[in-house]
Design an enzyme around this catalytic site. Structure first.
Site, mmCIF file in Angstrom:
data_model
loop_
_atom_site.group_PDB
_atom_site.id
_atom_site.type_symbol
_atom_site.label_atom_id
_atom_site.label_comp_id
_atom_site.label_asym_id
_atom_site.label_seq_id
_atom_site.Cartn_x
_atom_site.Cartn_y
_atom_site.Cartn_z
ATOM 1 N N HIS A 126 -18.484 -19.202 20.057
ATOM 2 C CA HIS A 126 -19.158 -18.184 21.167
ATOM 3 C C HIS A 126 -19.756 -17.345 20.442
ATOM 4 C CE1 HIS A 126 -17.807 -20.314 24.678
ATOM 5 N NE2 HIS A 126 -16.452 -19.994 24.427
ATOM 6 N N HIS A 165 -15.899 -25.375 26.714
ATOM 7 C CA HIS A 165 -16.806 -24.251 26.754
ATOM 8 C C HIS A 165 -18.140 -24.433 25.938
ATOM 9 C CE1 HIS A 165 -12.826 -23.020 28.024
ATOM 10 N NE2 HIS A 165 -13.458 -22.055 29.031
ATOM 11 N N ASP A 252 -9.660 -27.960 24.670
ATOM 12 C CA ASP A 252 -9.553 -27.424 25.887
ATOM 13 C C ASP A 252 -10.069 -28.387 27.016
ATOM 14 O OD1 ASP A 252 -11.919 -26.811 24.967
ATOM 15 O OD2 ASP A 252 -11.678 -24.818 25.631
#
Length: 313
Positions: A126, A165, A252
């Site tokens: 990120h 993500h 995740d």
């Protein structure tokens, strides 16, 4: 040649604070499980040190590096956003995480290991050019890709991100480029942080067509991931024919993960690993480097990492 393994207990000194999901216990859970299963004895430890500032500047700007260093020195508890908690040791831990990726690339390209995996934290995908996001301080995988291109003379590097993500920082780093193929398979941005990674995001300019986003709806299980890998991810990699394959290995998407809404089992992570190994064998002389990203249920994380490592050979 064996499977290289890179980690350092000093990365557990990055302590985001009570209740934060990206906690030091993540590394301990992985280490304990690998020892219990005996898998650690089949891996070859590769030594490494912290990344130098010159390495970090390949992806991040000087102002951000200075800001993060100063924030840690002063004992600040976060940087840029509420999610990105820090402590005095966070910047050193983050440099070690980057350093692991650089050493893994060096070892694999030089033929000292056929593949490698870096059990590191904090995660990186990120992190943007000039700021932290979503637990990530430095973009570990992007810096590893730049290092491979600059130091080893490679011209085609692929980054596959299997974190639930979307890897916004990695995409933004390479979306104008033709030398790095970025592929992300993730939970749909309509329902998951950071809200990027739509299928329509395919790169721009010289990078048009060099970004492939494969968003999946909540509840996607092993079968859905296998279908996406088989029909979208692997064909794109085969067309690109990378000289090195890098993997942002997030876990995740596991069914038990508290921050995702997917349903991948440990076996599913192993299957993805085998598919990526097959690509590496076809195009990269087997050269594949994985770097730990997310995964916040300790048991599911440890089991997923073990299954992925088993798949590496």
């Amino acid at each position: 040649m064996g499977i290289g393994y890179l980690t350092d207990q000093r990365m557990m000194n990055h302590r985001p604070g009570p209740g934060h999901p990206e906690r030091p216990e993540r590394l301990r859970a992985i280490h304990d499980h690998l020892r219990t299963t005996g898998l650690i004895d089949r891996l070859t430890r590769i030594a490494f040190g912290p990344a130098q500032t010159s390495d970090l500047l390949r992806v991040h700007d000087r102002a951000y590096l200075d800001r993060l260093s100063e924030a840690c020195r002063q004992g600040a508890t976060q940087i840029d956003c509420e999610d990105s908690k820090i402590c005095r040791d966070s910047e050193q831990a983050a440099r070690l995480a980057v350093g692991a990726g650089l050493a893994a690339v060096d070892a694999v390209v030089a033929g000292r290991a056929i593949r490698a995996f870096c059990t590191v934290r904090p995660p990186g995908h990120h992190a943007e050019h000039g700021r932290s996001m979503g637990f990530c301080l430095y973009n570990n995988i992007a810096i590893a890709a730049e290092h491979a291109l600059a130091e080893h003379g490679l011209s085609r590097v692929a980054v596959v991100d299997i974190y639930a993500h979307h890897g916004n920082g990695t995409q933004h780093r390479f979306e104008l480029r033709g030398d790095v193929l970025f592929i992300s398979i993730h939970e749909h941005p309509d329902v998951q942080y950071p809200g990027t990674g739509y299928e329509s995001e395919t790169g721009q300019g010289a990078g048009e067509g060099m970004t492939l986003n494969v968003p999946l709806m909540p509840g996607a299980d092993d079968e859905k991931y296998h279908q996406a890998m088989t029909e979208r991810v692997v064909p794109a990699l085969d067309r690109f024919a990378p000289e090195l394959l890098l993997v942002s290995a997030g876990f995740d998407a596991a069914a038990a993960d508290p921050l995702g809404h997917m349903a991948v089992s440990a076996a599913g992570f192993g299957q993805m690993g085998r598919q990526l190994v097959s690509v590496a064998d076809r195009h990269c002389e087997g050269r594949l480097v994985g770097m730990l990203e997310g995964g916040y249920d300790l048991t599911a994380l440890a089991q997923g990492v073990a299954a992925y490592l088993e798949a590496l050979g």
